[in-house]
Design an enzyme around this catalytic site. Structure first.
Site, PDB file in Angstrom:
ATOM      1  N   SER A  95      39.211  48.974  41.490  1.00  0.00           N
ATOM      2  CA  SER A  95      38.689  47.626  41.308  1.00  0.00           C
ATOM      3  C   SER A  95      39.534  46.604  42.069  1.00  0.00           C
ATOM      4  O   SER A  95      39.717  46.741  43.275  1.00  0.00           O
ATOM      5  CB  SER A  95      38.607  47.292  39.814  1.00  0.00           C
ATOM      6  N   ASP A 230      35.130  41.595  44.954  1.00  0.00           N
ATOM      7  CA  ASP A 230      36.320  42.449  44.906  1.00  0.00           C
ATOM      8  C   ASP A 230      35.984  43.789  45.580  1.00  0.00           C
ATOM      9  O   ASP A 230      34.868  43.991  46.052  1.00  0.00           O
ATOM     10  CB  ASP A 230      36.822  42.609  43.466  1.00  0.00           C
ATOM     11  N   ASP A 232      35.314  46.988  44.811  1.00  0.00           N
ATOM     12  CA  ASP A 232      34.150  47.791  44.419  1.00  0.00           C
ATOM     13  C   ASP A 232      32.913  46.939  44.209  1.00  0.00           C
ATOM     14  O   ASP A 232      31.836  47.450  43.914  1.00  0.00           O
ATOM     15  CB  ASP A 232      34.445  48.629  43.168  1.00  0.00           C
ATOM     16  N   ASP A 234      31.956  44.793  41.940  1.00  0.00           N
ATOM     17  CA  ASP A 234      31.330  44.607  40.625  1.00  0.00           C
ATOM     18  C   ASP A 234      31.612  43.208  40.083  1.00  0.00           C
ATOM     19  O   ASP A 234      31.137  42.849  39.013  1.00  0.00           O
ATOM     20  CB  ASP A 234      31.773  45.678  39.625  1.00  0.00           C
TER      21      ASP A 234
END
Length: 436
Positions: A95, A230, A232, A234
């Site tokens: 993340s 960010d 990833d 999400d």
């Protein structure tokens, strides 16, 4: 500290998170799914291909089949998992953590966060009770997945005028997503759009500080708004037309007011601003608080049939699009609102700002014991113990909760009464008293 966190596996690559561990996790997931079929994706971290190969070896050795998409945002993996009737998804990412970290995340068959500790997976991992088989890997096109997603969301949107948006991809998995905005006729201005797992453009975490370049670009390009993602992808942090960060809570309030109505439910993370209740309850929109953590909020949105979920860390869940956290859906729905004529800055300014102060107090010993003492000390204030201790009055809210990663007690104070310094001093004193 264990790499097996509440809703993912995460640690420093090579020491905490190794190929051996990733392979074993893969075997556990593959054994749990028993001849199932999963989707697999990753972000742009340098260690991603190695961790992915090890995890893949484990999954395949347990007889599970895998459709692999390579570098693709986790919301796209979630969408493919749900629409393709897969059994689950796995994603290689840490993340917003620094480049030296990596991890493995999990999604359910419906694409939202899997609370994997509540499955048999960890029991299989610990016992080493792995199935044996010969799973098959199939490579899938990330571009095709993005096109399928674009076709799906286009039918849910009514954008009334052309929009210009600045997209700060952060050198992560969002780098290919300009295709989505092009398909929907946005004028997308991309920065930090080259995939690079060291995240040289602005670092992995989208913050007010790291998005200063994007904010300047929004103003300079006379864009309607901007979004920073960010690694990833999400999470999405929004920038208004004046180059200011719009807090996730304000974005959620704007979407709820413009898109939903009386009787609908919104789930907000436990540390979100009290503006969510103050703005939405008078409109007949129910606000439900859930413990901090995107997977917890996702599961609560699913359980409650909520139209919207939001976390202070900029996770957004719009269930009309999908149950996964999806900043692309958020950005498009927000674009629809803006396309009707109002500027995002005006919509944001119509919602009050309250001082929101965060402090950390270092502790020695058991956080649970400190929290137990605080529960006794604060009992007369009847705190909500859903996640830490939260005290709400008409004028202020105070949240006290232990850190999940460090020996700290965190204090969050928000007030509409201009007495933030007094409140911080008062509750910081109570916390320090509980440490003695």
């Amino acid at each position: 500290m264990t790499v097996f966190r509440a809703y993912d596996v995460r640690g420093v690559y090579g020491t905490e998170l190794t190929e051996d561990l990733a392979e074993r996790v893969g075997k556990a997931l593959g054994s749990y799914l028993a001849d199932g079929k999963i989707t697999l994706g990753r972000d742009t971290r340098k260690s991603g291909p190695s961790v992915e190969r090890a995890f893949l070896d484990g999954v395949l050795s347990a007889g599970c089949n895998v459709d692999s998409y390579g570098v693709l945002p986790i919301p796209m993996i979630s969408f493919e998992t749900w629409k393709g009737s897969y059994d689950a998804a796995a994603y290689i990412s840490a993340s917003h953590n620094p480049p030296q970290y990596n991890g493995i995340r999990f999604r359910t068959a419906e694409g939202y966060g899997m609370l994997y500790h509540q499955t048999e997976m960890m029991d299989l991992y610990e016992k080493g009770a792995f199935r044996e088989g010969e799973g098959r890997k199939t490579d899938r096109s990330p571009e095709d997945a993005i096109r399928r997603y674009a076709d799906y969301v286009e039918g849910k949107l009514d954008i009334e005028r052309p929009l210009r948006v600045v997209l700060d991809m952060g050198n992560g998995s969002a780098c290919g997503m300009s295709l989505l905005y092009q398909r929907l006729d946005f004028d997308g201005r991309v920065i930090n759009g080259e995939p690079d797992g060291l995240f040289p453009g602005r670092g992995p975490a989208p913050t007010e500080e790291s998005l200063k370049e994007a904010a300047k670009k929004v103003v300079g390009a006379r864009a309607d708004y901007g979004v920073g993602f960010d690694p990833d992808a999400d999470r999405g942090l929004v920038i208004d037309d004046r180059g200011r960060i719009v807090t996730p809570e304000k974005v959620a309030v704007i979407l709820a007011k413009e898109r939903y109505g009386p009787g609908d439910k919104v789930v907000a993370g436990f540390d979100c601003s009290m503006i969510v209740e103050r703005e939405l309850l008078p409109l007949g929109i129910e606000v439900i608080r859930e413990r901090v953590g995107d997977v917890y909020v996702a599961n609560r949105v699913k359980k409650e049939g909520a139209v919207l979920g939001v976390e202070r860390s900029a996770h957004f869940f719009l269930s009309e699009f999908q149950l996964s956290d999806d900043p692309f859906a958020m950005s498009l729905a927000l674009g629809e609102v803006i396309s009707r004529g109002e500027r995002l800055s005006d919509l944001a300014d119509a919602i009050p700002d309250y001082p929101y102060i965060q402090k950390s107090i270092r502790i020695e010993g058991s956080p649970a014991e400190v929290m137990r003492r605080l529960a006794g000390d604060l009992a007369s204030l009847e705190p909500d113990a859903t996640d830490g201790l939260k005290i709400c009055t008409e004028d202020y809210s105070v949240l006290i909760r232990p850190s999940n990663t460090e020996p700290l007690i965190r204090l969050y104070v928000e007030t509409a009464g201009g007495d933030e310094d007094e409140l911080v001093e008062r509750f910081e004193g109570i916390i320090k008293g509980a440490l003695k």
